[in-house]
Scaffold this motif. Structure first.
Motif, PDB file in Angstrom:
ATOM      1  N   ALA A 181       0.825  -1.205   0.000  1.00 23.69           N
ATOM      2  CA  ALA A 181       0.000   0.000   0.000  1.00 23.69           C
ATOM      3  C   ALA A 181       0.860   1.256   0.000  1.00 23.69           C
ATOM      4  CB  ALA A 181      -0.934  -0.012   1.215  1.00 23.69           C
ATOM      5  N   SER A 210      -6.674  -2.471   7.268  1.00 21.24           N
ATOM      6  CA  SER A 210      -7.497  -1.279   7.108  1.00 21.24           C
ATOM      7  C   SER A 210      -8.015  -1.220   5.670  1.00 21.24           C
ATOM      8  CB  SER A 210      -6.668  -0.023   7.403  1.00 21.24           C
ATOM      9  OG  SER A 210      -5.694   0.182   6.378  1.00 21.24           O
ATOM     10  N   GLU A 212      -7.699   1.106   3.584  1.00 21.21           N
ATOM     11  CA  GLU A 212      -6.667   1.684   2.730  1.00 21.21           C
ATOM     12  C   GLU A 212      -5.590   0.662   2.368  1.00 21.21           C
ATOM     13  OE1 GLU A 212      -7.749   3.004   5.575  1.00 21.21           O
ATOM     14  OE2 GLU A 212      -8.979   4.596   4.700  1.00 21.21           O
ATOM     15  N   GLN A 213      -5.437  -0.387   3.181  1.00 22.06           N
ATOM     16  CA  GLN A 213      -4.463  -1.428   2.892  1.00 22.06           C
ATOM     17  C   GLN A 213      -5.071  -2.575   2.098  1.00 22.06           C
ATOM     18  OE1 GLN A 213      -3.202  -2.437   6.876  1.00 22.06           O
ATOM     19  NE2 GLN A 213      -1.435  -1.071   6.811  1.00 22.06           N
ATOM     20  N   ARG A 215      -7.222  -2.824  -0.163  1.00 22.21           N
ATOM     21  CA  ARG A 215      -7.391  -2.636  -1.602  1.00 22.21           C
ATOM     22  C   ARG A 215      -6.118  -2.957  -2.379  1.00 22.21           C
ATOM     23  NH1 ARG A 215      -8.495   3.787  -1.076  1.00 22.21           N
ATOM     24  NH2 ARG A 215     -10.168   2.832   0.151  1.00 22.21           N
ATOM     25  N   ASP A 303     -10.530  -5.778  -0.249  1.00 24.24           N
ATOM     26  CA  ASP A 303     -11.358  -4.674   0.224  1.00 24.24           C
ATOM     27  C   ASP A 303     -12.823  -5.108   0.268  1.00 24.24           C
ATOM     28  OD1 ASP A 303     -13.107  -2.078  -0.521  1.00 24.24           O
ATOM     29  OD2 ASP A 303     -11.329  -1.475   0.596  1.00 24.24           O
ATOM     30  N   TRP A 310     -12.451  -0.078  -5.484  1.00 28.07           N
ATOM     31  CA  TRP A 310     -11.298  -0.661  -4.805  1.00 28.07           C
ATOM     32  C   TRP A 310     -11.453  -2.151  -4.545  1.00 28.07           C
ATOM     33  CZ3 TRP A 310      -7.491   2.454  -5.385  1.00 28.07           C
ATOM     34  CH2 TRP A 310      -7.707   3.825  -5.401  1.00 28.07           C
ATOM     35  N   THR A 316      -7.513  -1.207  -9.268  1.00 28.50           N
ATOM     36  CA  THR A 316      -6.480  -0.781  -8.330  1.00 28.50           C
ATOM     37  C   THR A 316      -5.119  -0.730  -9.007  1.00 28.50           C
ATOM     38  OG1 THR A 316      -7.701  -1.746  -6.472  1.00 28.50           O
ATOM     39  CG2 THR A 316      -5.365  -1.309  -6.136  1.00 28.50           C
ATOM     40  N   SER A 320      -2.749   2.584  -9.703  1.00 29.42           N
ATOM     41  CA  SER A 320      -1.364   2.579  -9.221  1.00 29.42           C
ATOM     42  C   SER A 320      -0.391   2.822 -10.369  1.00 29.42           C
ATOM     43  CB  SER A 320      -1.048   1.244  -8.545  1.00 29.42           C
ATOM     44  OG  SER A 320      -1.780   1.086  -7.356  1.00 29.42           O
TER      45      SER A 320
END
Length: 418
Positions: A181, A210, A212-213, A215, A303, A310, A316, A320
């Motif tokens: 991440a 989390s 945010e991680q 995904r 996720d 996500w 994703t 990125s």
């Protein structure tokens, strides 16, 4: 560097000739494990790489795996190149990979090792070059930190998560996913061989990632056997990374690597039926079908949020890739003033890049207007105080799933000051 065709409303005539955005490699994995104290250097290419292959060696420092320099890190050359020098520790014997389907000598037991089989699956499935990160004598965190010296690494793959039990597996998985991440990479994880589908779902849910991680992580199950009758089951991660690489070359990073066939001879170690498929949640299952062979049946991240953006591996990875490519292209601006000419140059270069992706089918929408946008300038993304401070900020919006439903990426670049 690849120069992209101009898109609408660009300012190519005013852009500095050095500012353009190029697509980089997208599916280079780093395989992580404790390979033992005797994990020594792998020499450079023994045969020339085939023409037209991606990811050829351009830096002599990356020609092989070293026990010094950047400790424990090394690059496995592409395709038809022979490797030697993996000896002792957990990878005894000599590995010789001279083509996709040619694995040479086995370990001292006479059977291929875990690493050999995972690498073979990677290359057989269509993978290009890869890196190995040896955690022996250093922490996983240290090895991951050292790997940042290689910006082409886009996938982080722990290959023996469950060797030391579920507690250690969860700790390692969280550390790898956090690292992924933090650099916009993907973590490819696997369940324990003994897990059924329900146990695999629980194991990944218990990681406590989390949103945010999660995904930036994808999980695959079950393990794979083959090719051949005398090979032990191994985690499916090598076949997954190879399939991602093959799919990227054929259709782009935005194409879902789902329902993709695995190499002939690979079979899931555990049978999965339709009822289990419906209960798999965010775990991507590998199934065997009559007449089709073994296929990857999913392309989901871990996720579990409400935003479908996500939950998709290709979306994703696309976002990125865009961030990685644009940030790489912006580096020359460190020596340029933050003025209108620089801003037009950024808009031109980024719009050209996005227009090229749009033409390839990366975004939803039938026109650039409802597929992407670039927003930059004082009052839009910057304040009056940003210019004298040398802070250039802009937004990129792309519609990966539906027209006009944009995901916005914010970029901030330091420029020259007076």
């Amino acid at each position: 560097m690849v120069q992209f065709p101009e898109g609408p409303d660009t300012y190519a005539d005013q852009a500095p000739p050095t500012l353009s955005v190029a697509s980089g490699v997208t599916a280079v994995p780093l395989f992580l494990a404790d390979f033992g104290p005797g994990f020594s250097a792998v020499t450079g290419p023994q045969e020339p790489a085939p023409t037209g292959t991606s990811g050829t060696d351009s830096d002599p420092r990356l020609s092989g795996l070293r026990a010094s320099g950047l400790p424990g890190l090394g690059r496995l050359p592409v395709h038809a190149r022979a490797l030697r020098g993996i000896a002792a520790g957990d990878v005894p014997g000599t590995v010789v990979i001279s083509a996709f389907r040619d694995l040479g000598h086995t370990g001292t037991s006479g059977r291929p090792t875990l690493l050999q089989l995972i690498l073979r699956h990677h290359f057989d499935a269509g993978g290009g070059y890869a890196y190995l990160g040896n955690t022996h004598g250093r922490t996983l965190k240290e090895t991951l930190a050292e790997s940042r010296a290689y910006p082409d690494i886009a996938i982080l793959v722990p290959i023996d998560l469950w060797t030391q039990g579920p507690g250690a597996a969860a700790e390692q998985a969280r550390e790898v996913v956090a690292a992924a991440a933090g650099r916009g990479a993907m973590a490819v994880l696997h369940a324990d061989r003994r897990h059924d589908v329900e146990a695999a779902v629980r194991a990944f849910a218990d990681l406590g990632l989390s949103p945010e991680q999660s995904r930036f992580a994808a999980a695959y199950h079950p393990w794979l056997s083959g090719p051949g009758p005398d090979t032990d089951p191994v985690p499916p991660v090598g076949a997954v990374t190879g399939t991602w690489s093959r799919t990227d070359r054929a259709g782009g990073v935005w194409k879902a690597p789902a329902n993709a066939a695995l190499p002939v001879g690979l079979r899931p170690d555990r049978k999965v039926d339709d009822a289990q498929q419906t209960r798999a949640g965010s775990v991507n299952l590998i199934r065997e079908f009559p007449g089709r062979g073994t296929v990857l049946r999913g392309a989901r991240t871990l996720d579990e949020g409400s935003d479908p953006t996500w939950r998709s591996v290709p979306v994703t990875r696309l976002l990125s890739m865009i961030r990685r490519d644009v940030e790489t292209a912006l580096r020359p601006l460190l020596f340029e003033p933050d003025d209108e000419t620089s801003r037009r140059a950024v808009r031109s270069a980024v719009e050209n890049y996005l227009h090229h992706l749009f033409q390839q089918g990366a975004f939803a929408g039938d026109s650039p207007k409802n597929a992407y946008f670039v927003r930059i300038g004082t009052g839009a993304t910057m304040t009056d105080a940003d210019t004298p401070a040398g802070i250039l900020t802009f937004d990129i919006g792309v519609a990966p799933l539906r027209p006009d439903e944009f995901v916005t990426l914010e970029f901030t670049q330091q420029t020259a000051t007076d």
